[in-house]
Design a protein around this motif. Structure first.
Motif, PDB file in Angstrom:
ATOM      1  N   VAL A 141      -9.189  -2.585   4.101  1.00 29.07           N
ATOM      2  CA  VAL A 141      -7.835  -2.230   3.679  1.00 29.07           C
ATOM      3  C   VAL A 141      -7.097  -3.459   3.146  1.00 29.07           C
ATOM      4  CG1 VAL A 141      -5.631  -1.256   4.406  1.00 29.07           C
ATOM      5  CG2 VAL A 141      -7.751  -0.337   5.331  1.00 29.07           C
ATOM      6  N   GLY A 142      -7.328  -4.615   3.782  1.00 32.08           N
ATOM      7  CA  GLY A 142      -6.663  -5.849   3.366  1.00 32.08           C
ATOM      8  C   GLY A 142      -7.015  -6.255   1.950  1.00 32.08           C
ATOM      9  N   ILE A 143      -8.259  -6.072   1.574  1.00 28.81           N
ATOM     10  CA  ILE A 143      -8.697  -6.418   0.218  1.00 28.81           C
ATOM     11  C   ILE A 143      -7.956  -5.578  -0.818  1.00 28.81           C
ATOM     12  CG2 ILE A 143     -10.657  -6.161  -1.372  1.00 28.81           C
ATOM     13  CD1 ILE A 143     -12.414  -7.064   1.055  1.00 28.81           C
ATOM     14  N   ILE A 144      -7.817  -4.292  -0.526  1.00 30.05           N
ATOM     15  CA  ILE A 144      -7.117  -3.402  -1.457  1.00 30.05           C
ATOM     16  C   ILE A 144      -5.633  -3.739  -1.508  1.00 30.05           C
ATOM     17  CG2 ILE A 144      -6.477  -0.994  -1.881  1.00 30.05           C
ATOM     18  CD1 ILE A 144      -9.229  -0.245  -0.652  1.00 30.05           C
TER      19      ILE A 144
ATOM     20  N   GLU B 202     -12.632   6.154  -3.282  1.00 32.46           N
ATOM     21  CA  GLU B 202     -11.552   7.066  -2.901  1.00 32.46           C
ATOM     22  C   GLU B 202     -10.355   6.322  -2.299  1.00 32.46           C
ATOM     23  OE1 GLU B 202     -13.059  10.068  -0.298  1.00 32.46           O
ATOM     24  OE2 GLU B 202     -14.899  10.328  -1.456  1.00 32.46           O
ATOM     25  N   ALA B 203     -10.588   5.123  -1.781  1.00 30.99           N
ATOM     26  CA  ALA B 203      -9.526   4.367  -1.112  1.00 30.99           C
ATOM     27  C   ALA B 203      -8.690   3.536  -2.077  1.00 30.99           C
ATOM     28  CB  ALA B 203     -10.133   3.444  -0.053  1.00 30.99           C
ATOM     29  N   ILE B 204      -9.101   3.492  -3.348  1.00 31.06           N
ATOM     30  CA  ILE B 204      -8.383   2.659  -4.321  1.00 31.06           C
ATOM     31  C   ILE B 204      -7.213   3.444  -4.909  1.00 31.06           C
ATOM     32  CG2 ILE B 204      -8.592   1.365  -6.472  1.00 31.06           C
ATOM     33  CD1 ILE B 204     -11.557   1.023  -5.865  1.00 31.06           C
ATOM     34  N   PRO B 205      -5.995   2.942  -4.782  1.00 25.34           N
ATOM     35  CA  PRO B 205      -4.832   3.647  -5.348  1.00 25.34           C
ATOM     36  C   PRO B 205      -4.996   3.889  -6.845  1.00 25.34           C
ATOM     37  CG  PRO B 205      -4.126   1.894  -3.870  1.00 25.34           C
ATOM     38  CD  PRO B 205      -5.597   1.728  -4.057  1.00 25.34           C
TER      39      PRO B 205
ATOM     40  N   ALA C 235      -8.578  -2.416 -18.640  1.00 29.36           N
ATOM     41  CA  ALA C 235      -9.154  -2.599 -17.309  1.00 29.36           C
ATOM     42  C   ALA C 235      -8.136  -3.271 -16.385  1.00 29.36           C
ATOM     43  CB  ALA C 235     -10.421  -3.449 -17.404  1.00 29.36           C
ATOM     44  N   SER C 236      -8.180  -2.880 -15.130  1.00 31.75           N
ATOM     45  CA  SER C 236      -7.269  -3.455 -14.152  1.00 31.75           C
ATOM     46  C   SER C 236      -7.872  -4.715 -13.551  1.00 31.75           C
ATOM     47  CB  SER C 236      -6.998  -2.441 -13.043  1.00 31.75           C
ATOM     48  OG  SER C 236      -6.356  -3.060 -11.959  1.00 31.75           O
ATOM     49  N   PRO C 237      -7.065  -5.765 -13.341  1.00 30.79           N
ATOM     50  CA  PRO C 237      -7.596  -6.971 -12.693  1.00 30.79           C
ATOM     51  C   PRO C 237      -7.900  -6.737 -11.227  1.00 30.79           C
ATOM     52  CG  PRO C 237      -5.223  -7.135 -12.972  1.00 30.79           C
ATOM     53  CD  PRO C 237      -5.649  -5.896 -13.702  1.00 30.79           C
ATOM     54  N   ALA C 238      -7.454  -5.598 -10.682  1.00 24.74           N
ATOM     55  CA  ALA C 238      -7.689  -5.313  -9.264  1.00 24.74           C
ATOM     56  C   ALA C 238      -9.158  -5.012  -8.983  1.00 24.74           C
ATOM     57  CB  ALA C 238      -6.824  -4.129  -8.826  1.00 24.74           C
ATOM     58  N   LEU C 239      -9.843  -4.345  -9.915  1.00 26.31           N
ATOM     59  CA  LEU C 239     -11.192  -3.854  -9.622  1.00 26.31           C
ATOM     60  C   LEU C 239     -12.212  -4.960  -9.346  1.00 26.31           C
ATOM     61  CD1 LEU C 239     -11.595  -0.711 -11.880  1.00 26.31           C
ATOM     62  CD2 LEU C 239     -10.762  -0.920  -9.546  1.00 26.31           C
ATOM     63  N   PRO C 240     -12.313  -6.010 -10.185  1.00 27.80           N
ATOM     64  CA  PRO C 240     -13.268  -7.078  -9.853  1.00 27.80           C
ATOM     65  C   PRO C 240     -12.959  -7.722  -8.497  1.00 27.80           C
ATOM     66  CG  PRO C 240     -12.549  -7.269 -12.123  1.00 27.80           C
ATOM     67  CD  PRO C 240     -11.670  -6.243 -11.482  1.00 27.80           C
ATOM     68  N   PHE C 241     -11.674  -7.890  -8.206  1.00 30.25           N
ATOM     69  CA  PHE C 241     -11.255  -8.470  -6.931  1.00 30.25           C
ATOM     70  C   PHE C 241     -11.702  -7.585  -5.761  1.00 30.25           C
ATOM     71  CE2 PHE C 241      -8.282  -8.918  -3.425  1.00 30.25           C
ATOM     72  CZ  PHE C 241      -8.084 -10.285  -3.318  1.00 30.25           C
ATOM     73  N   ILE C 242     -11.427  -6.286  -5.869  1.00 24.93           N
ATOM     74  CA  ILE C 242     -11.797  -5.353  -4.804  1.00 24.93           C
ATOM     75  C   ILE C 242     -13.315  -5.278  -4.648  1.00 24.93           C
ATOM     76  CG2 ILE C 242     -11.794  -2.920  -4.138  1.00 24.93           C
ATOM     77  CD1 ILE C 242      -8.991  -2.722  -5.413  1.00 24.93           C
TER      78      ILE C 242
ATOM     79  N   LEU D   7       0.820  -1.210   0.000  1.00 23.62           N
ATOM     80  CA  LEU D   7       0.000   0.000   0.000  1.00 23.62           C
ATOM     81  C   LEU D   7       0.854   1.260   0.000  1.00 23.62           C
ATOM     82  CD1 LEU D   7      -2.814  -1.056   2.483  1.00 23.62           C
ATOM     83  CD2 LEU D   7      -3.061  -0.629   0.041  1.00 23.62           C
ATOM     84  N   LEU D   8       1.942   1.255   0.756  1.00 22.23           N
ATOM     85  CA  LEU D   8       2.798   2.431   0.820  1.00 22.23           C
ATOM     86  C   LEU D   8       3.558   2.645  -0.484  1.00 22.23           C
ATOM     87  CD1 LEU D   8       4.112   2.156   4.489  1.00 22.23           C
ATOM     88  CD2 LEU D   8       2.441   3.786   3.572  1.00 22.23           C
ATOM     89  N   GLU D   9       3.852   1.555  -1.200  1.00 26.28           N
ATOM     90  CA  GLU D   9       4.478   1.700  -2.518  1.00 26.28           C
ATOM     91  C   GLU D   9       3.494   2.318  -3.513  1.00 26.28           C
ATOM     92  OE1 GLU D   9       5.873  -2.102  -3.702  1.00 26.28           O
ATOM     93  OE2 GLU D   9       7.542  -2.142  -2.280  1.00 26.28           O
ATOM     94  N   LEU D  10       2.226   1.943  -3.394  1.00 33.31           N
ATOM     95  CA  LEU D  10       1.201   2.483  -4.279  1.00 33.31           C
ATOM     96  C   LEU D  10       0.862   3.929  -3.938  1.00 33.31           C
ATOM     97  CD1 LEU D  10      -1.152  -0.623  -4.334  1.00 33.31           C
ATOM     98  CD2 LEU D  10       0.176   0.218  -6.272  1.00 33.31           C
ATOM     99  N   ASP D  11       0.887   4.238  -2.640  1.00 36.99           N
ATOM    100  CA  ASP D  11       0.517   5.573  -2.172  1.00 36.99           C
ATOM    101  C   ASP D  11       1.171   5.789  -0.811  1.00 36.99           C
ATOM    102  OD1 ASP D  11      -0.616   7.889  -1.212  1.00 36.99           O
ATOM    103  OD2 ASP D  11      -2.689   7.299  -1.581  1.00 36.99           O
ATOM    104  N   GLN D  12       2.207   6.623  -0.763  1.00 35.14           N
ATOM    105  CA  GLN D  12       2.957   6.798   0.489  1.00 35.14           C
ATOM    106  C   GLN D  12       2.134   7.465   1.583  1.00 35.14           C
ATOM    107  OE1 GLN D  12       6.343   9.280  -0.247  1.00 35.14           O
ATOM    108  NE2 GLN D  12       5.157  10.941  -1.147  1.00 35.14           N
ATOM    109  N   ASN D  13       1.019   8.089   1.214  1.00 34.41           N
ATOM    110  CA  ASN D  13       0.136   8.735   2.201  1.00 34.41           C
ATOM    111  C   ASN D  13      -1.117   7.920   2.479  1.00 34.41           C
ATOM    112  OD1 ASN D  13       1.818  11.088   2.360  1.00 34.41           O
ATOM    113  ND2 ASN D  13       0.960  11.765   0.401  1.00 34.41           N
ATOM    114  N   TYR D  14      -1.089   6.636   2.116  1.00 32.79           N
ATOM    115  CA  TYR D  14      -2.315   5.833   2.171  1.00 32.79           C
ATOM    116  C   TYR D  14      -2.943   5.826   3.566  1.00 32.79           C
ATOM    117  CZ  TYR D  14      -5.761   2.369   0.950  1.00 32.79           C
ATOM    118  OH  TYR D  14      -6.951   1.748   0.724  1.00 32.79           O
TER     119      TYR D  14
END
Length: 261
Positions: free
Chosen positions: A105-108, A226-229, A181-188, A69-76
């Protein structure tokens, strides 16, 4: 969100969503390590320190999730705080327990990241070029000795070069599409459906007929967005398109006899 809350909640998330054949994910990890006979030394040390193997695995998973998460967004963790979760609860008319907040948060954190076909193409082209260069110089000592020893080096290089070029040909159309499309979205989204259900939220959705929808779950998703990097998203993605994707997924699940109502 405290370290202990996130650690315990992420463990619950892993067991709830990542288990296989009725086995908890955390137990599966322990059993696999024991089967490989590489867990004894770690287990003995942890027992001496008063930490179970399960606690060790959970701590390791939490560290990886935090780093991701911090690699994706250091202010997460500054953005996704108690104030944010209060807004999320108000939007969905629900109450999220500490465990459900941690699972959110874990799912993201565990979502698959988007990969670029262009990166694979560059690597494959590089390998194909290297194979070609080696093939062009096989008759120069001492490499030629490898063939004389009975190792079919030339054939292997030719096969590898052909394979790399074949994969490049398959990937080029995907690279040209650009905004994928990102594979993250269906998962999230699937995870968010489960969290909302565990919080006893209402899935009643009103279709406004213009590609937009209303309802507590829609409002919940609009804030959850808003929580999705940003790295998980395409350039054209919006909160509205996020909700549309959720509705489409649920309709598909319902057609298969599942879904959320």
């Amino acid at each position: 969100m405290s370290e202990q809350t996130f650690e315990g909640a992420l463990a619950i998330f892993m067991d709830a969503f990542c288990g296989q054949d009725g086995q908890l994910a955390s137990n599966n990890i322990t059993e696999k390590l024991r089967a490989l006979e590489c867990n004894t030394e770690i287990e003995d040390r942890l027992v001496a320190e008063g930490m179970s193997v399960l606690q060790y695995h959970r701590k390791l998973l939490v560290e990886i999730a935090r780093e991701t998460l911090l690699e994706l967004d250091q202010n997460y963790f500054e953005r996704i705080n108690d104030v944010y979760f209060s807004r999320l609860e108000q939007a969905g008319n629900i109450c999220l327990s500490p465990s459900l907040r941690g699972m959110f948060v874990g799912i993201i954190a565990c979502a698959p990241q988007k990969t670029s076909p262009s990166k694979f193409i560059a690597v494959l082209n590089k390998r194909a070029k290297l194979c070609g260069e080696l093939l062009a110089n096989l008759d120069i000592d001492p490499v030629v000795e490898v063939d004389r020893l009975g190792v079919p080096l030339r054939r292997r290089l030719e096969e590898l070069e052909a394979y790399c070029l074949s994969e490049v040909k398959k990937l080029r159309p995907l690279a040209r599409k650009g905004d994928q499309a990102s594979p993250a979205l269906p998962f999230i989204l699937e995870g968010l459906f489960h969290i909302f259900a565990r919080a006893n939220g209402s899935f009643t959705i009103r279709d406004l007929g213009i590609g937009e929808f209303e309802g507590p779950f829609v409002d919940f998703l609009s804030v959850a967005w808003e929580a999705i990097p940003r790295k998980y998203l395409t350039a054209s993605a919006t909160a509205t398109s996020f909700v549309r994707t959720a509705v489409k997924l649920n309709r598909a699940w319902k057609r298969n006899g599942a879904g959320f109502h």
